[in-house]
Design an enzyme around this catalytic site. Structure first.
Site, PDB file in Angstrom:
ATOM      1  N   SER A   1      50.045 -31.987 -40.151  1.00 10.31           N
ATOM      2  CA  SER A   1      49.267 -31.628 -41.341  1.00 10.31           C
ATOM      3  C   SER A   1      48.264 -30.507 -41.094  1.00 10.31           C
ATOM      4  CB  SER A   1      48.529 -32.863 -41.875  1.00 10.31           C
ATOM      5  OG  SER A   1      47.508 -33.263 -40.987  1.00 10.31           O
TER       6      SER A   1
ATOM      7  N   LYS B   1      41.066 -33.224 -40.533  1.00  9.31           N
ATOM      8  CA  LYS B   1      41.316 -32.231 -41.579  1.00  9.31           C
ATOM      9  C   LYS B   1      40.207 -31.172 -41.517  1.00  9.31           C
ATOM     10  CE  LYS B   1      44.630 -34.858 -43.369  1.00  9.31           C
ATOM     11  NZ  LYS B   1      46.057 -34.503 -43.242  1.00  9.31           N
TER      12      LYS B   1
END
Length: 279
Positions: free
Chosen positions: A42, A120
């Site tokens: 990701s 993230k």
């Protein structure tokens, strides 16, 4: 008898040594740095599957989430961070020696729903309005500068211990083929630059306006079309807005990176990622 007493003494000393070693390691991990092995794609191409890094916990101070969760399903161990450190004020959204994260930081945080550690990039600060239009990020109505960054190419095939295959912009390719994605360079309002990847046009490229609540943050993965992040609400087990207390630390530097199924498979280590800065 003397030999037995000596043997018993040796066992006791060994147990003491192991106890203190584990205690010191636990304190070190809780207060200073936490190891983190990247399990998914990701955050490509900033972070690759198999990157091993240490998370700096001193950057944002400490909360209950600073304590590690101990999960070993094979032997039935599942001790959550809040079980160990809930006394630090779990649910208060406060921190000890708290430091404010900056836009563009790559952050490890505790998932608000599952409790697992996620990594993230921080895009939206408290009070910000964040939206995506045709894949471009808008913050408070202003588009984030995005420039062509060429093409990111990787070999198509199973990756990491979970053996996931990457998604490709250039359509289905066979194992060993070149899996390509468009790369863009984004520049946030504070000047932080990083690369993002594009695979296809999908629903998450066009969103409504997200208004970040006070005391919360908005995160997105750099591999935009392959990331479960703040664009996904809690009701769908997404990340949603992340409370301040859930921040664990900032990722600053990759120590080494394994292209194989295990970090210990040193023959699969990537030679160009030793001590690489996380940008």
């Amino acid at each position: 008898m003397a030999e037995k007493a000596k043997s018993d003494s040796g066992i006791v000393e060994t147990i003491k040594t192991i106890f203190w070693a584990l205690l010191i390691a636990g304190v070190f991990r809780t207060l200073f740095f936490q190891p983190f092995w990247i399990p998914s794609g990701s955050m490509k191409d900033t972070l690759l599957i198999g990157d091993f890094l240490f998370v700096n916990k001193m950057t944002y101070g400490y909360s209950y989430a600073s304590c590690p969760s101990v999960r070993i399903p094979a032997v039935g161990i599942n001790v959550d961070a809040k079980d160990l450190c809930g006394w630090l004020g779990e649910g208060s959204n406060e921190r000890l020696f708290g430091g404010e994260p900056e836009r563009g930081d790559v952050v490890v945080f505790r998932h608000p729903v599952t409790g697992y550690d996620f990594i993230k990039r921080l895009i939206g600060l408290p009070g910000d309005k964040v939206q995506l239009r045709n894949g471009a990020v808008y913050i408070n109505g202003q588009v984030v500068k995005r420039e062509d960054g060429g093409v990111f190419t990787e070999e198509y095939g199973p990756q990491g211990p979970q053996r996931h295959r990457p998604r490709c912009e250039n359509g289905p390719v066979g194992d060993g083929g070149a899996c390509a994605k468009s790369r863009y360079i984004e520049t946030l309002p504070n000047g932080v630059q990083y690369s993002t990847l594009n695979i296809t046009t999908q629903g998450s490229d066009n969103t409504g306006i997200y208004t970040v609540p006070e005391g919360h943050y908005f995160f997105m993965g750099d591999n935009r079309d392959n990331s479960t992040d703040s664009r996904v609400p809690k009701s769908a087990r997404g990340v949603d807005y992340v409370p301040y207390e859930n921040l664990i630390g900032r990722a600053d530097r990759i120590m080494f990176s394994s292209a194989g199924r295990s970090m210990f498979a040193f023959w699969t280590w990537r030679g160009d990622r030793f001590f690489k800065a996380v940008e």
